[in-house]
Design a protein around this motif. Sequence first.
Motif, PDB file in Angstrom:
ATOM      1  N   CYS A  49       8.937  -4.386  -6.044  1.00  0.00           N
ATOM      2  CA  CYS A  49       8.402  -3.132  -6.560  1.00  0.00           C
ATOM      3  C   CYS A  49       9.461  -2.436  -7.392  1.00  0.00           C
ATOM      4  O   CYS A  49      10.660  -2.619  -7.173  1.00  0.00           O
ATOM      5  CB  CYS A  49       7.960  -2.227  -5.410  1.00  0.00           C
ATOM      6  SG  CYS A  49       6.983  -0.813  -5.987  1.00  0.00           S
ATOM      7  N   CYS A  56       7.723   3.488   2.464  1.00  0.00           N
ATOM      8  CA  CYS A  56       7.496   2.052   2.272  1.00  0.00           C
ATOM      9  C   CYS A  56       8.780   1.230   2.326  1.00  0.00           C
ATOM     10  O   CYS A  56       8.863   0.251   3.071  1.00  0.00           O
ATOM     11  CB  CYS A  56       6.770   1.836   0.949  1.00  0.00           C
ATOM     12  SG  CYS A  56       6.114   0.174   0.713  1.00  0.00           S
ATOM     13  N   THR A  94      -2.725  -6.380  -5.308  1.00  0.00           N
ATOM     14  CA  THR A  94      -1.800  -5.386  -4.826  1.00  0.00           C
ATOM     15  C   THR A  94      -0.431  -6.019  -4.668  1.00  0.00           C
ATOM     16  O   THR A  94      -0.145  -7.079  -5.208  1.00  0.00           O
ATOM     17  CB  THR A  94      -2.357  -4.734  -3.529  1.00  0.00           C
ATOM     18  OG1 THR A  94      -1.441  -3.737  -3.083  1.00  0.00           O
ATOM     19  CG2 THR A  94      -2.592  -5.731  -2.416  1.00  0.00           C
ATOM     20  N   GLY A  95       0.452  -5.361  -3.903  1.00  0.00           N
ATOM     21  CA  GLY A  95       1.797  -5.899  -3.714  1.00  0.00           C
ATOM     22  C   GLY A  95       2.515  -5.141  -2.609  1.00  0.00           C
ATOM     23  O   GLY A  95       1.855  -4.572  -1.742  1.00  0.00           O
ATOM     24  N   GLY A  96       3.769  -4.989  -2.763  1.00  0.00           N
ATOM     25  CA  GLY A  96       4.642  -4.817  -3.900  1.00  0.00           C
ATOM     26  C   GLY A  96       3.901  -4.115  -5.041  1.00  0.00           C
ATOM     27  O   GLY A  96       2.866  -3.523  -4.825  1.00  0.00           O
ATOM     28  N   PRO A  98       1.872  -4.838  -8.261  1.00  0.00           N
ATOM     29  CA  PRO A  98       1.300  -5.997  -8.966  1.00  0.00           C
ATOM     30  C   PRO A  98       1.753  -6.108 -10.426  1.00  0.00           C
ATOM     31  O   PRO A  98       1.930  -7.217 -10.935  1.00  0.00           O
ATOM     32  CB  PRO A  98      -0.217  -5.782  -8.862  1.00  0.00           C
ATOM     33  CG  PRO A  98      -0.412  -4.389  -8.357  1.00  0.00           C
ATOM     34  CD  PRO A  98       0.834  -3.997  -7.640  1.00  0.00           C
ATOM     35  N   THR A 122      -4.490  -1.991  -6.952  1.00  0.00           N
ATOM     36  CA  THR A 122      -3.764  -0.803  -6.497  1.00  0.00           C
ATOM     37  C   THR A 122      -2.393  -0.842  -7.148  1.00  0.00           C
ATOM     38  O   THR A 122      -1.696  -1.860  -7.068  1.00  0.00           O
ATOM     39  CB  THR A 122      -3.617  -0.807  -4.959  1.00  0.00           C
ATOM     40  OG1 THR A 122      -4.923  -0.890  -4.385  1.00  0.00           O
ATOM     41  CG2 THR A 122      -2.962   0.479  -4.471  1.00  0.00           C
ATOM     42  N   SER A 146      -1.416   5.172  -7.022  1.00  0.00           N
ATOM     43  CA  SER A 146      -0.712   5.913  -5.981  1.00  0.00           C
ATOM     44  C   SER A 146       0.055   7.069  -6.602  1.00  0.00           C
ATOM     45  O   SER A 146       0.739   6.901  -7.606  1.00  0.00           O
ATOM     46  CB  SER A 146       0.270   4.991  -5.245  1.00  0.00           C
ATOM     47  OG  SER A 146      -0.460   3.928  -4.694  1.00  0.00           O
ATOM     48  N   ARG A 159       9.268   9.184  -4.332  1.00  0.00           N
ATOM     49  CA  ARG A 159       9.188   7.831  -4.900  1.00  0.00           C
ATOM     50  C   ARG A 159      10.550   7.293  -5.328  1.00  0.00           C
ATOM     51  O   ARG A 159      10.686   6.133  -5.635  1.00  0.00           O
ATOM     52  CB  ARG A 159       8.223   7.831  -6.082  1.00  0.00           C
ATOM     53  CG  ARG A 159       6.947   8.610  -5.766  1.00  0.00           C
ATOM     54  CD  ARG A 159       5.772   8.066  -6.463  1.00  0.00           C
ATOM     55  NE  ARG A 159       5.081   7.160  -5.597  1.00  0.00           N
ATOM     56  CZ  ARG A 159       4.017   6.456  -5.942  1.00  0.00           C
ATOM     57  NH1 ARG A 159       3.534   6.544  -7.137  1.00  0.00           N
ATOM     58  NH2 ARG A 159       3.450   5.646  -5.079  1.00  0.00           N
ATOM     59  N   ASN A 185      -4.362   7.486  -4.619  1.00  0.00           N
ATOM     60  CA  ASN A 185      -3.920   7.334  -3.227  1.00  0.00           C
ATOM     61  C   ASN A 185      -2.763   8.278  -2.935  1.00  0.00           C
ATOM     62  O   ASN A 185      -1.725   8.214  -3.595  1.00  0.00           O
ATOM     63  CB  ASN A 185      -3.422   5.902  -2.972  1.00  0.00           C
ATOM     64  CG  ASN A 185      -4.559   4.901  -2.890  1.00  0.00           C
ATOM     65  OD1 ASN A 185      -5.732   5.264  -2.899  1.00  0.00           O
ATOM     66  ND2 ASN A 185      -4.213   3.637  -2.798  1.00  0.00           N
ATOM     67  N   VAL A 187      -0.287   9.327   0.159  1.00  0.00           N
ATOM     68  CA  VAL A 187       0.169   9.168   1.543  1.00  0.00           C
ATOM     69  C   VAL A 187       0.759  10.505   1.968  1.00  0.00           C
ATOM     70  O   VAL A 187       1.702  11.005   1.345  1.00  0.00           O
ATOM     71  CB  VAL A 187       1.233   8.055   1.675  1.00  0.00           C
ATOM     72  CG1 VAL A 187       1.722   7.951   3.123  1.00  0.00           C
ATOM     73  CG2 VAL A 187       0.672   6.716   1.208  1.00  0.00           C
ATOM     74  N   ILE A 214      -4.206   9.305   2.657  1.00  0.00           N
ATOM     75  CA  ILE A 214      -3.948   8.169   3.533  1.00  0.00           C
ATOM     76  C   ILE A 214      -2.965   8.580   4.627  1.00  0.00           C
ATOM     77  O   ILE A 214      -1.931   9.185   4.332  1.00  0.00           O
ATOM     78  CB  ILE A 214      -3.344   6.996   2.719  1.00  0.00           C
ATOM     79  CG1 ILE A 214      -4.289   6.607   1.570  1.00  0.00           C
ATOM     80  CG2 ILE A 214      -3.052   5.797   3.614  1.00  0.00           C
ATOM     81  CD1 ILE A 214      -3.746   5.511   0.664  1.00  0.00           C
ATOM     82  N   LEU A 219       4.293   1.085   8.955  1.00  0.00           N
ATOM     83  CA  LEU A 219       4.494  -0.139   8.164  1.00  0.00           C
ATOM     84  C   LEU A 219       5.621   0.023   7.159  1.00  0.00           C
ATOM     85  O   LEU A 219       5.739  -0.755   6.218  1.00  0.00           O
ATOM     86  CB  LEU A 219       3.196  -0.500   7.421  1.00  0.00           C
ATOM     87  CG  LEU A 219       2.042  -0.993   8.292  1.00  0.00           C
ATOM     88  CD1 LEU A 219       0.762  -1.109   7.480  1.00  0.00           C
ATOM     89  CD2 LEU A 219       2.377  -2.346   8.927  1.00  0.00           C
ATOM     90  N   ASP A 220       6.453   1.055   7.332  1.00  0.00           N
ATOM     91  CA  ASP A 220       7.597   1.236   6.435  1.00  0.00           C
ATOM     92  C   ASP A 220       8.683   0.233   6.813  1.00  0.00           C
ATOM     93  O   ASP A 220       8.912  -0.033   7.995  1.00  0.00           O
ATOM     94  CB  ASP A 220       8.131   2.671   6.534  1.00  0.00           C
ATOM     95  CG  ASP A 220       8.468   3.077   7.968  1.00  0.00           C
ATOM     96  OD1 ASP A 220       7.655   2.809   8.871  1.00  0.00           O
ATOM     97  OD2 ASP A 220       9.563   3.635   8.188  1.00  0.00           O
ATOM     98  N   GLY A 354      -0.484  -3.885   0.548  1.00  0.00           N
ATOM     99  CA  GLY A 354      -1.222  -2.735   1.099  1.00  0.00           C
ATOM    100  C   GLY A 354      -2.584  -2.562   0.480  1.00  0.00           C
ATOM    101  O   GLY A 354      -2.943  -3.250  -0.452  1.00  0.00           O
TER     102      GLY A 354
HETATM  103  N1  SAM Z   1       2.750  -0.679  -5.495  1.00  0.00           N
HETATM  104  C1  SAM Z   1       1.360  -0.371  -5.466  1.00  0.00           C
HETATM  105  C2  SAM Z   1       1.135   1.092  -5.202  1.00  0.00           C
HETATM  106  O1  SAM Z   1       2.101   1.844  -5.060  1.00  0.00           O
HETATM  107  O2  SAM Z   1      -0.028   1.488  -5.162  1.00  0.00           O
HETATM  108  C3  SAM Z   1       0.539  -1.249  -4.542  1.00  0.00           C
HETATM  109  C4  SAM Z   1       1.116  -1.613  -3.213  1.00  0.00           C
HETATM  110  S1  SAM Z   1       1.282  -0.266  -2.081  1.00  0.00           S
HETATM  111  C5  SAM Z   1       1.990  -1.081  -0.688  1.00  0.00           C
HETATM  112  C6  SAM Z   1      -0.397   0.036  -1.631  1.00  0.00           C
HETATM  113  C7  SAM Z   1      -0.687   1.352  -1.010  1.00  0.00           C
HETATM  114  O3  SAM Z   1      -0.066   1.404   0.248  1.00  0.00           O
HETATM  115  C8  SAM Z   1      -0.174   2.539  -1.796  1.00  0.00           C
HETATM  116  O4  SAM Z   1      -1.204   3.479  -1.985  1.00  0.00           O
HETATM  117  C9  SAM Z   1       0.910   3.093  -0.922  1.00  0.00           C
HETATM  118  O5  SAM Z   1       1.011   4.479  -1.083  1.00  0.00           O
HETATM  119  C10 SAM Z   1       0.439   2.707   0.451  1.00  0.00           C
HETATM  120  N2  SAM Z   1       1.471   2.637   1.484  1.00  0.00           N
HETATM  121  C11 SAM Z   1       2.667   2.028   1.451  1.00  0.00           C
HETATM  122  N3  SAM Z   1       3.344   2.196   2.612  1.00  0.00           N
HETATM  123  C12 SAM Z   1       2.530   2.928   3.418  1.00  0.00           C
HETATM  124  C13 SAM Z   1       2.639   3.420   4.748  1.00  0.00           C
HETATM  125  N4  SAM Z   1       3.728   3.206   5.491  1.00  0.00           N
HETATM  126  N5  SAM Z   1       1.606   4.131   5.248  1.00  0.00           N
HETATM  127  C14 SAM Z   1       0.498   4.364   4.510  1.00  0.00           C
HETATM  128  N6  SAM Z   1       0.327   3.905   3.256  1.00  0.00           N
HETATM  129  C15 SAM Z   1       1.329   3.212   2.705  1.00  0.00           C
END
Ligand code: SAM
Length: 354
Positions: A49, A56, A94-96, A98, A122, A146, A159, A185, A187, A214, A219-220, A354
């Motif tokens: 990423c 995260c 998604t990813g990471g 993408p 995403t 996000s 971020r 999205n 968080v 969210i 999951l961090d 995610g």
């Molecule tokens: N990098 C992309 C992004 O930021 O959208 C896609 C991957 S990211 C892992 C997918 C989603 O998971 C994002 O909306 C991100 O905010 C959310 N996310 C990541 N870690 C999280 C966590 N510990 N709890 C809740 N949502 C989380």
Amino acid sequence: MSVRAHHHGETAAGAAGHSGPTTMPTSGPLVDRYGRVHDDLRISVTDRCNLRCVYCMPDEGMSFLPRRDLLSFAEIERVARVARGLGVDAIRLTGGEPLVRRGLVELVSALSSLGFADIAMTTNAMQLAGVAPQLAAAGLKRVNVSCDSLRPDRFASIRRRGELSTVLGAMDVAEACGLTPLKVNVVLMRGRNDDEILDFAAFARQTGRVVRFIEFMPLDAQGEWGPEQLVPGREVRDRIHEVYPLEAVSGPDRVAPAERLRFRDGRGEIGLISTVSEPFCGTCNRLRLTADGSIRNCLFSDEDHQLRDVLRSGGGDEEIAMILRRAVWAKFPGHAINEPDFLRPHHSMSMIGG
Ligand code: SAM
């Protein structure tokens, strides 16, 4: 392969009913023991990423998969084709992040020729504006972007890299390219951005974008999650409802994880993804393909159903299909986050997708 016994908990909140088949089907859709049909495949195309969001990844020192461990686009396409044959009709990339994987437009093109009803992505949108027209032309239908703050300094502190203006600009471009409905999205973390709930509600009303709140999930990668940082979806709903009255949206989107709510005056919609406080496992229809080629049946499972070795050693489509079926069949009724002996999965969000 490690399996945690407590995950079997029949009492897990949100657990599915016991209306499923008693033996694993070898034809028809991907159905589990609890009758849940799996038709939504999340594909993580990379664990890398370009941001380091606090919920995260750590700021420094994250290690990533070696290139050779990632599935090639041809391998991803093959898994998707087999999944399509088993009734999967929605794909999310998604990813990471993408968009840090080079050539993503070609993957979207290849996937879109397989006949999925929906192909979404995403993204953190740092690199979206430049490539949105090509993605739309290749068959991408919509994006979830996000964005955890509408304040530039706050955005930067959450971020750690990148700028808010880039993300807001990319949302405009994505919409102009038809990548809609655009979802945002957010968080929420207690004490960090929960004072922006009403600002985000106003943003949803002004832009028509669906803002999805969210819950912070354990999951961090740093392992710093704690329940005190959680902002429960119910609280979000109540705080918004006091100012902008809300009502439930009922519709065909029954299996979506988000509780959909619209503003009573008709000006926009929000979603609540209350994974921790109000699990929706009972209607879960998702499967995940990790960047290194394993199938995961739940974000909170530690069980890998390895596909990569099968793909690389000449395995046939039937063999791939059986691994998908077994992964679905092994799914537990609920994620059990709220049970006292819950253990975090060893993989964090960016590794699973995610
Ligand atoms: N990098 C992309 C992004 O930021 O959208 C896609 C991957 S990211 C892992 C997918 C989603 O998971 C994002 O909306 C991100 O905010 C959310 N996310 C990541 N870690 C999280 C966590 N510990 N709890 C809740 N949502 C989380």
